[in-house]
Every structure is written in structure tokens, then in C-alpha cells.
Motif scaffolding. Structure first.
Motif, PDB file in Angstrom:
ATOM      1  N   VAL A 134       0.843  -1.190   0.000  1.00  0.00           N
ATOM      2  CA  VAL A 134       0.000   0.000   0.000  1.00  0.00           C
ATOM      3  C   VAL A 134       0.880   1.243   0.000  1.00  0.00           C
ATOM      4  O   VAL A 134       2.028   1.212   0.454  1.00  0.00           O
ATOM      5  N   TYR A 135       0.308   2.349  -0.495  1.00  0.00           N
ATOM      6  CA  TYR A 135       0.980   3.631  -0.404  1.00  0.00           C
ATOM      7  C   TYR A 135       0.545   4.333   0.877  1.00  0.00           C
ATOM      8  O   TYR A 135      -0.640   4.399   1.202  1.00  0.00           O
ATOM      9  N   ALA A 136       1.541   4.861   1.614  1.00  0.00           N
ATOM     10  CA  ALA A 136       1.271   5.624   2.833  1.00  0.00           C
ATOM     11  C   ALA A 136       2.375   6.659   2.989  1.00  0.00           C
ATOM     12  O   ALA A 136       3.561   6.303   2.995  1.00  0.00           O
ATOM     13  N   GLY A 137       1.987   7.918   3.103  1.00  0.00           N
ATOM     14  CA  GLY A 137       2.994   8.965   3.243  1.00  0.00           C
ATOM     15  C   GLY A 137       3.948   9.033   2.077  1.00  0.00           C
ATOM     16  O   GLY A 137       5.149   9.234   2.254  1.00  0.00           O
ATOM     17  N   VAL A 158      -8.221   3.898   4.452  1.00  0.00           N
ATOM     18  CA  VAL A 158      -8.311   2.656   5.216  1.00  0.00           C
ATOM     19  C   VAL A 158      -7.148   2.641   6.199  1.00  0.00           C
ATOM     20  O   VAL A 158      -5.999   2.913   5.832  1.00  0.00           O
ATOM     21  N   ARG A 159      -7.443   2.323   7.451  1.00  0.00           N
ATOM     22  CA  ARG A 159      -6.408   2.180   8.472  1.00  0.00           C
ATOM     23  C   ARG A 159      -6.129   0.696   8.676  1.00  0.00           C
ATOM     24  O   ARG A 159      -7.038  -0.081   8.984  1.00  0.00           O
ATOM     25  N   VAL A 168      -1.276   1.785   9.758  1.00  0.00           N
ATOM     26  CA  VAL A 168      -0.912   2.440   8.506  1.00  0.00           C
ATOM     27  C   VAL A 168      -2.172   3.001   7.876  1.00  0.00           C
ATOM     28  O   VAL A 168      -3.187   2.300   7.771  1.00  0.00           O
ATOM     29  N   LEU A 169      -2.131   4.266   7.460  1.00  0.00           N
ATOM     30  CA  LEU A 169      -3.276   4.905   6.816  1.00  0.00           C
ATOM     31  C   LEU A 169      -2.986   5.039   5.330  1.00  0.00           C
ATOM     32  O   LEU A 169      -1.964   5.609   4.924  1.00  0.00           O
ATOM     33  N   THR A 170      -3.883   4.503   4.481  1.00  0.00           N
ATOM     34  CA  THR A 170      -3.667   4.537   3.043  1.00  0.00           C
ATOM     35  C   THR A 170      -4.935   4.998   2.338  1.00  0.00           C
ATOM     36  O   THR A 170      -6.052   4.720   2.794  1.00  0.00           O
TER      37      THR A 170
END
Length: 235
Positions: A134-137, A158-159, A168-170
Motif C-alpha cells: 500500500v501507499y502511505a505517506g 483505510v487504516r 498504517v493509513l492509506t
């Protein structure tokens, strides 16, 4: 090996800019450009490509609809003058979303993300990794399936709740992320939750108790998950 690219945009000047930018970036090969989205999508269906640059707001067909209709999707970078389509673009797992006018610096950053995603994807296939990417930040993260306790919808995000690590938030939807998870190990139990069967310790009424001590609600639409978990536990 260069990434094989196609660009679709009804504006000739926009395609000219893409051609110029691609020529300035090592590791990209622009196979074809199209002003006609229908012809472009037909070309993609019949030819293997790695990366698609596509405008969203075109006169005959919406770029989002073109991507949705592709059975085998390449990596997608949307290009558009309209920011309001950003969430729909990321819902389709786009690598990036470029708002016109596009600077070369911003284009280069999107290409770097595509290369990074391609690298991880190829490594995952070759190593048979058991992980979610996933992409995060602005970074691509690898999350082992075994570490995921549950996933929680946060409107447009989605967390991902993990064992022994921060969530992780994405920018994704539960529906799109569920398609990336092994169906025999993860189930949707509520419009806001997906749970990992391996992390369920018990059931009390309409709630699942996790080994971490957390409790998650089961909605009326997903009560069959309780019986599925019991069968999974007894395997």
C-alpha cells in the motif's frame, strides 16, 4: 528493462508534453499515444504495457471508465485539470494523479513511484511474498498478511491495524483493498471493518473478540462470517 508506456489524451499539446517528458526520463519507452480513448483502450487490450498515462475528462469517454473496463490493468497515472476526480482515481489503485499544468519535477516523481511499485510487484511475484503493498505517506509499504489484525474504513482512507507496530493509513477503499487480501484468511464483517481470521480469539453475541483484546462489531449483512470462522478454526 524499460517500462513500456501508452498515453491517452484528447489534447494534442498534452500528448506532446508527455512525449517530451518521457524522452527526458531514463527507463521509459513510449510505445504509442492516442487522442481517441476507444482506440487507446483497444490497443492496451491487445498489447502488453506496463504504464498508462490517461486524461480523465475527455469528450467521448471518461478516463476513469476506460480504466475500469480494462480486464488486465497496467499501472495507471491519471492526468487531468480537475482535482475533484482524485479520490476516484486512487480508488482504482492509480499510482499517481497529476493535475495540469504538469511540471517535469512532478512528472518525474510520479514515474519514480511507478518504478518503485513495479519493483516491489516483481519481487513479490518472484519471491511469492505473502504481503499487502500500500501507499502511505508517499511511500510504498510492504505489510505481511500475518501481521494484519483488521482493517478499518476512515471515509476516503483505510487504516491497517498491525501486530506490534503502528497502524498504517492509506488512500483506498475497503472494497478495493479486500480484493488484494487472500479470501480464505480475511472477511468483511461490517461496512467499516475487515478482519483477519487468524487474529480472532472468540465471539460474543454480535462482536468478534481479537487476541489483542479489541472487539469488532458484526453487522446483520455479515452474520455468516461467524460460521465461516468456526469452520476455519476447526481446519
Amino acid at each position: 528493462m524499460p517500462l513500456k508506456c501508452v498515453a491517452i489524451d484528447d489534447e494534442p499539446l498534452a500528448l506532446q508534453l508527455i512525449r517530451e517528458y518521457v524522452s527526458r526520463v531514463d527507463g521509459l519507452q513510449l510505445i504509442q499515444t492516442f487522442e481517441d480513448a476507444v482506440a487507446g483502450s483497444e490497443f492496451i487490450r491487445n498489447n502488453g504495457i506496463d504504464l498508462l498515462f490517461i486524461d480523465i475528462n475527455m469528450p467521448d469517454v471518461n478516463g476513469l471508465a476506460v480504466v475500469r473496463a480494462l480486464e488486465k490493468k497496467p499501472m495507471i497515472i491519471f492526468t487531468t485539470a480537475y482535482r475533484q476526480f482524485a479520490f476516484e482515481g486512487f480508488e482504482l489503485d492509480a499510482v499517481d494523479y497529476l493535475v495540469k499544468p504538469i511540471s517535469f519535477e512532478r512528472f518525474s516523481r510520479a514515474v519514480r513511484k511507478a518504478r518503485e511499485f513495479d519493483h516491489y510487484r516483481r519481487r513479490a511475484l518472484s519471491d511469492a511474498d505473502d504481503s499487502l503493498f500500500v501507499y502511505a505517506g508517499y511511500q510504498l509499504l510492504k505489510i505481511p498478511f500475518a501481521s494484519i489484525r483488521y482493517l478499518e474504513s476512515m471515509e476516503d482512507y483505510v487504516r491497517v491495524h498491525r501486530d506490534n507496530d503502528k497502524p498504517v493509513l492509506t488512500l483506498m477503499t475497503l472494497k478495493s483493498i479486500l480484493e488484494k487480501l487472500p479470501a480464505d484468511r480475511f472477511r468483511r464483517i461490517h461496512r467499516s471493518y475487515i478482519v483477519a481470521f487468524d487474529h480472532i480469539s472468540g465471539i460474543q453475541g454480535r462482536k468478534l473478540r481479537l487476541m489483542s483484546g479489541e472487539e469488532l462489531p458484526v453487522s446483520d449483512s455479515y452474520t455468516n462470517v461467524v460460521d465461516e470462522w468456526k469452520r476455519y478454526r476447526d481446519l
